[in-house]
Design a protein around this motif. Structure first.
Motif, PDB file in Angstrom:
ATOM      1  N   ASP A   1      11.807   8.894 -49.824  1.00 39.11           N
ATOM      2  CA  ASP A   1      10.406   8.651 -49.491  1.00 39.11           C
ATOM      3  C   ASP A   1       9.486   8.819 -50.700  1.00 39.11           C
ATOM      4  O   ASP A   1       8.291   9.031 -50.551  1.00 39.11           O
ATOM      5  N   SER A   2      10.064   8.672 -51.872  1.00 37.38           N
ATOM      6  CA  SER A   2       9.257   8.799 -53.083  1.00 37.38           C
ATOM      7  C   SER A   2       8.355   7.578 -53.228  1.00 37.38           C
ATOM      8  O   SER A   2       8.658   6.494 -52.716  1.00 37.38           O
ATOM      9  N   PRO A   3       7.257   7.733 -53.941  1.00 41.01           N
ATOM     10  CA  PRO A   3       6.373   6.582 -54.184  1.00 41.01           C
ATOM     11  C   PRO A   3       7.107   5.442 -54.903  1.00 41.01           C
ATOM     12  O   PRO A   3       6.877   4.266 -54.604  1.00 41.01           O
ATOM     13  N   GLU A   4       7.989   5.793 -55.825  1.00 40.69           N
ATOM     14  CA  GLU A   4       8.752   4.757 -56.543  1.00 40.69           C
ATOM     15  C   GLU A   4       9.635   3.961 -55.586  1.00 40.69           C
ATOM     16  O   GLU A   4       9.726   2.737 -55.682  1.00 40.69           O
ATOM     17  N   TYR A   5      10.280   4.650 -54.654  1.00 41.25           N
ATOM     18  CA  TYR A   5      11.125   3.987 -53.663  1.00 41.25           C
ATOM     19  C   TYR A   5      10.293   3.041 -52.801  1.00 41.25           C
ATOM     20  O   TYR A   5      10.679   1.890 -52.569  1.00 41.25           O
ATOM     21  N   LYS A   6       9.145   3.520 -52.361  1.00 42.37           N
ATOM     22  CA  LYS A   6       8.273   2.691 -51.520  1.00 42.37           C
ATOM     23  C   LYS A   6       7.779   1.465 -52.279  1.00 42.37           C
ATOM     24  O   LYS A   6       7.708   0.367 -51.720  1.00 42.37           O
ATOM     25  N   ARG A   7       7.445   1.642 -53.572  1.00 45.92           N
ATOM     26  CA  ARG A   7       7.010   0.500 -54.392  1.00 45.92           C
ATOM     27  C   ARG A   7       8.148  -0.508 -54.537  1.00 45.92           C
ATOM     28  O   ARG A   7       7.921  -1.724 -54.473  1.00 45.92           O
ATOM     29  N   ALA A   8       9.357  -0.013 -54.742  1.00 45.04           N
ATOM     30  CA  ALA A   8      10.509  -0.912 -54.896  1.00 45.04           C
ATOM     31  C   ALA A   8      10.758  -1.700 -53.615  1.00 45.04           C
ATOM     32  O   ALA A   8      11.043  -2.907 -53.665  1.00 45.04           O
ATOM     33  N   LEU A   9      10.662  -1.043 -52.464  1.00 46.30           N
ATOM     34  CA  LEU A   9      10.845  -1.747 -51.192  1.00 46.30           C
ATOM     35  C   LEU A   9       9.782  -2.833 -51.001  1.00 46.30           C
ATOM     36  O   LEU A   9      10.091  -3.941 -50.566  1.00 46.30           O
ATOM     37  N   LYS A  10       8.550  -2.492 -51.344  1.00 51.46           N
ATOM     38  CA  LYS A  10       7.458  -3.468 -51.229  1.00 51.46           C
ATOM     39  C   LYS A  10       7.699  -4.646 -52.164  1.00 51.46           C
ATOM     40  O   LYS A  10       7.518  -5.810 -51.782  1.00 51.46           O
ATOM     41  N   ALA A  11       8.122  -4.356 -53.391  1.00 48.83           N
ATOM     42  CA  ALA A  11       8.403  -5.423 -54.361  1.00 48.83           C
ATOM     43  C   ALA A  11       9.527  -6.322 -53.854  1.00 48.83           C
ATOM     44  O   ALA A  11       9.435  -7.548 -53.967  1.00 48.83           O
ATOM     45  N   CYS A  12      10.567  -5.733 -53.285  1.00 50.08           N
ATOM     46  CA  CYS A  12      11.670  -6.530 -52.733  1.00 50.08           C
ATOM     47  C   CYS A  12      11.180  -7.430 -51.607  1.00 50.08           C
ATOM     48  O   CYS A  12      11.541  -8.605 -51.538  1.00 50.08           O
ATOM     49  N   SER A  13      10.370  -6.871 -50.752  1.00 47.97           N
ATOM     50  CA  SER A  13       9.825  -7.645 -49.640  1.00 47.97           C
ATOM     51  C   SER A  13       8.967  -8.803 -50.141  1.00 47.97           C
ATOM     52  O   SER A  13       9.095  -9.942 -49.667  1.00 47.97           O
ATOM     53  N   ASP A  14       8.128  -8.522 -51.116  1.00 40.90           N
ATOM     54  CA  ASP A  14       7.278  -9.570 -51.685  1.00 40.90           C
ATOM     55  C   ASP A  14       8.111 -10.662 -52.361  1.00 40.90           C
ATOM     56  O   ASP A  14       7.825 -11.853 -52.218  1.00 40.90           O
ATOM     57  N   LEU A  15       9.136 -10.251 -53.098  1.00 46.56           N
ATOM     58  CA  LEU A  15       9.997 -11.229 -53.771  1.00 46.56           C
ATOM     59  C   LEU A  15      10.752 -12.090 -52.759  1.00 46.56           C
ATOM     60  O   LEU A  15      10.886 -13.308 -52.950  1.00 46.56           O
ATOM     61  N   MET A  16      11.236 -11.469 -51.692  1.00 51.82           N
ATOM     62  CA  MET A  16      11.940 -12.245 -50.668  1.00 51.82           C
ATOM     63  C   MET A  16      10.983 -13.249 -50.015  1.00 51.82           C
ATOM     64  O   MET A  16      11.369 -14.390 -49.735  1.00 51.82           O
ATOM     65  N   GLU A  17       9.754 -12.843 -49.796  1.00 53.56           N
ATOM     66  CA  GLU A  17       8.757 -13.749 -49.223  1.00 53.56           C
ATOM     67  C   GLU A  17       8.509 -14.936 -50.159  1.00 53.56           C
ATOM     68  O   GLU A  17       8.482 -16.092 -49.724  1.00 53.56           O
ATOM     69  N   THR A  18       8.365 -14.658 -51.436  1.00 50.97           N
ATOM     70  CA  THR A  18       8.155 -15.721 -52.429  1.00 50.97           C
ATOM     71  C   THR A  18       9.351 -16.666 -52.468  1.00 50.97           C
ATOM     72  O   THR A  18       9.187 -17.900 -52.487  1.00 50.97           O
TER      73      THR A  18
END
Length: 93
Positions: free
Chosen positions: A20-37
């Motif tokens: 639940d680290s901020p880095e982990y959350k940022r990585a999950l968000k980035a993955c989600s955004d990349l998959m959307e793109t």
């Protein structure tokens, strides 16, 4: 107590321990955004390949995590055993 949880089938470290680290959350968000793109830019067939790749990487990571868990747990037990043996030797002197 952990032994009771294990005995009663309620010990699931792979399901209950979540980063639940901020880095982990940022990585999950980035993955989600990349998959959307990618879903917008790739053909359906190509996007299915990306999804399959992601699934296979996830399986590989789970296997790797399990290996790390086993190794770490075993190492912890060995450290405890060694410490116990040293205490026993100290008491016998």
């Amino acid at each position: 107590m952990i032994l009771e949880e294990m005995y009663n089938g309620r010990f699931y470290p792979c399901e209950t321990v979540v980063a639940d680290s901020p880095e982990y959350k940022r990585a999950l968000k980035a993955c989600s955004d990349l998959m959307e793109t990618l879903s917008e830019r790739l053909s359906k067939e190509d996007y299915k390949l990306v999804e399959e790749l992601r699934e296979q990487v996830s399986i590989a990571q789970c296997e790797e995590n399990e290996s790390h868990f086993k190794y770490g747990f075993s190492a912890g037990l060995l450290v405890q055993q060694e410490a116990h043996e040293q205490v026993q030797r100290g008491e016998n002197k």
